[in-house]
Enzyme design. Sequence first.
Site, PDB file in Angstrom:
ATOM      1  CD  GLU A   1      16.646 -14.358   4.471  1.00 24.45           C
ATOM      2  OE1 GLU A   1      16.865 -13.125   4.451  1.00 24.45           O
ATOM      3  OE2 GLU A   1      16.189 -14.961   5.464  1.00 24.45           O
TER       4      GLU A   1
ATOM      5  CG  ASP B   1      -1.955   0.990   1.268  1.00 23.29           C
ATOM      6  OD1 ASP B   1      -2.790   0.952   0.353  1.00 23.29           O
ATOM      7  OD2 ASP B   1      -1.987   1.839   2.185  1.00 23.29           O
TER       8      ASP B   1
HETATM    9  C1  GLC Z   1      -4.379   2.849  -0.739  1.00 19.82           C
HETATM   10  C2  GLC Z   1      -5.547   1.888  -0.658  1.00 19.82           C
HETATM   11  C3  GLC Z   1      -6.760   2.635  -0.199  1.00 19.82           C
HETATM   12  C4  GLC Z   1      -6.485   3.206   1.177  1.00 19.82           C
HETATM   13  C5  GLC Z   1      -5.243   4.082   1.147  1.00 19.82           C
HETATM   14  C6  GLC Z   1      -4.762   4.406   2.525  1.00 19.82           C
HETATM   15  O1  GLC Z   1      -4.551   3.803  -1.711  1.00 19.82           O
HETATM   16  O2  GLC Z   1      -5.732   1.284  -1.905  1.00 19.82           O
HETATM   17  O3  GLC Z   1      -7.903   1.842  -0.178  1.00 19.82           O
HETATM   18  O4  GLC Z   1      -7.578   3.960   1.604  1.00 19.82           O
HETATM   19  O5  GLC Z   1      -4.162   3.429   0.519  1.00 19.82           O
HETATM   20  O6  GLC Z   1      -4.206   3.275   3.113  1.00 19.82           O
END
Ligand code: GLC
Length: 568
Positions: A295, A245
């Site tokens: 690894e 993310d």
């Molecule tokens: C990313 C995710 C989204 C989330 C954001 C904050 O963009 O895809 O759904 O709200 O990160 O974590």
Amino acid sequence: MITSVVPADPPRPAEGLPASAVLTVDAPLPEERPAPAAPDVPWWRDAVIYQVYVRSFQDSDGDGIGDLPGVRARLPYLKRLGVDGVWLNPFYPSPQHDHGYDVADYKGVDPMFGTLEDFDLLVEDCRKLGLRLVLDTVPNHCSAEHPWFLEALAAAPGSTSRARFHFADGRGADGELPPNNWRAMFGGPAWSRITEPDGTPGQWYLHMFTPEQPDLNWRNPEVPVEFEKVLRFWLDRGVDGFRIDVAAGLFKHPELPDSPDPEADERTRDSVNPLAWNQPEVHEVWRSWRAICEEYTALDGRQRLLVGEASVPTPAEQAKYVRGDELHQAFFFHLLHAPWDAEHFHQVIDAAVRDITATGSTVTWVLNNHDQVRTTTRFGSPERARAAALLMLSLPGAAYLYQGEELGLPEVDDLPDEVITDPIFHRTGNRKGIRDGCRVPLPWAGTEAPYGFGPEGSAPTWLPQPASFARHTAERALADHTSPYHLYREALHLRRLLPQLGEGTLRWIETPPNVLAFARGDGLLVATNFGTVPAPAPVTGQPLLSSGPCPAGVLPPATTAWWIQPRL
Ligand code: GLC
């Protein structure tokens, strides 16, 4: 309670369809298809991964929210569709202010979604079915209920506990103004002020999303050490990789200066504040994560995958994230943001193939995900969505599908305000960019809500399903050979059978306006008509596969077709 991958329900015909046409959603799996790519080619390079938004996929315990046993129960459906693996959105313990992207414990399962034992069983089932399992990891920020943040709130300014986050004194005579002018992605300032343990107004902390998601300070050595433990925890349990993310986040400009254009920060979900995103130090983290994956591969020969959500301005900038010793892949969002326009598609495909393949990686195509308006609605018609999908599945590289796109689900854009859960709505006060409409629980079977989403007598689904979902159930889609489900399935199976559809080359072919056409490898031709009138097909003969009716010699509007043509 759904406990097994082998279904108990007897086959039922979809309403209005002959029983003979019915292949049930839960039918036992057919024989294995031939194995994909040569064994020495890493599986992820041209894999198609299906994104499961866990809370909206399948509910096993009747609380109206999807869960891990529900995912397990539907694995045969995914296997039959023909995808190579599954990416699960976050299921970790979380107060759910941003549906799991506010993680309170990176090494657990939220009771709402099941238990660690359920997770282990899911890993086992994926292994048996030959499906890869990719987890979501959220390193840019954690939950305000994470033990580290609670500790920081209780500690003094300048303490080591606060140093894991970005705490700073405010500006103004009494520190009443935020430390800088940055705006949060989901509306409002990127800073919130705390009350110190002694009850006085205190320091501010940085959160690039919501106040419930404090940003971690990646310059603090404890942070990378902790995340390495998190990766190993899940790798030891058998996962095949991670979707990362906000992979262009993590580091901020060390002095946290004002943004040159704070207003711009709020205009788009893309990362426009040059001081808060895409800092050079982030690449070191991806190098170290890649080394951890290597690894594990050295131990058992299984390739692990890191795929980043790296929202950066250009394909060339994105290419830096997938250099040989960094992430394996990064979602190519420029296609996802492209309007239904031949020239635009041409430009982004061209730039992706040029810039990303030059790194040695492959392009990771995506048209739908849990943050975007579904293509059926975004492109303005189901035909265009199907044509775009078939075009995407013919491009060189890997692709990600988002649950329900194979059912032709539209965006649910008439959810009443009272049921909207997206923090964007609550922080900005308007519906622009809200994401509930693509997250409505999936319709599996039957003619009434919850359409098989949960067992008989379940609580209402966490977002209401519209009556129109009755037309889009998986049960109906399987029984109707003209449904998008069958288009995706055919395309995915052809990807395994035709070597041209792997990584290979893409050669553009001259076409009339509004039509894109290219050759893949030797003998496969792909064309899409973006226009509103029929165009001459670029070759004679019946297509091998098309996204809609496509007679020989003609390419109807909003249609993609694949042809086999020797000696192109
Ligand atoms: C990313 C995710 C989204 C989330 C954001 C904050 O963009 O895809 O759904 O709200 O990160 O974590």
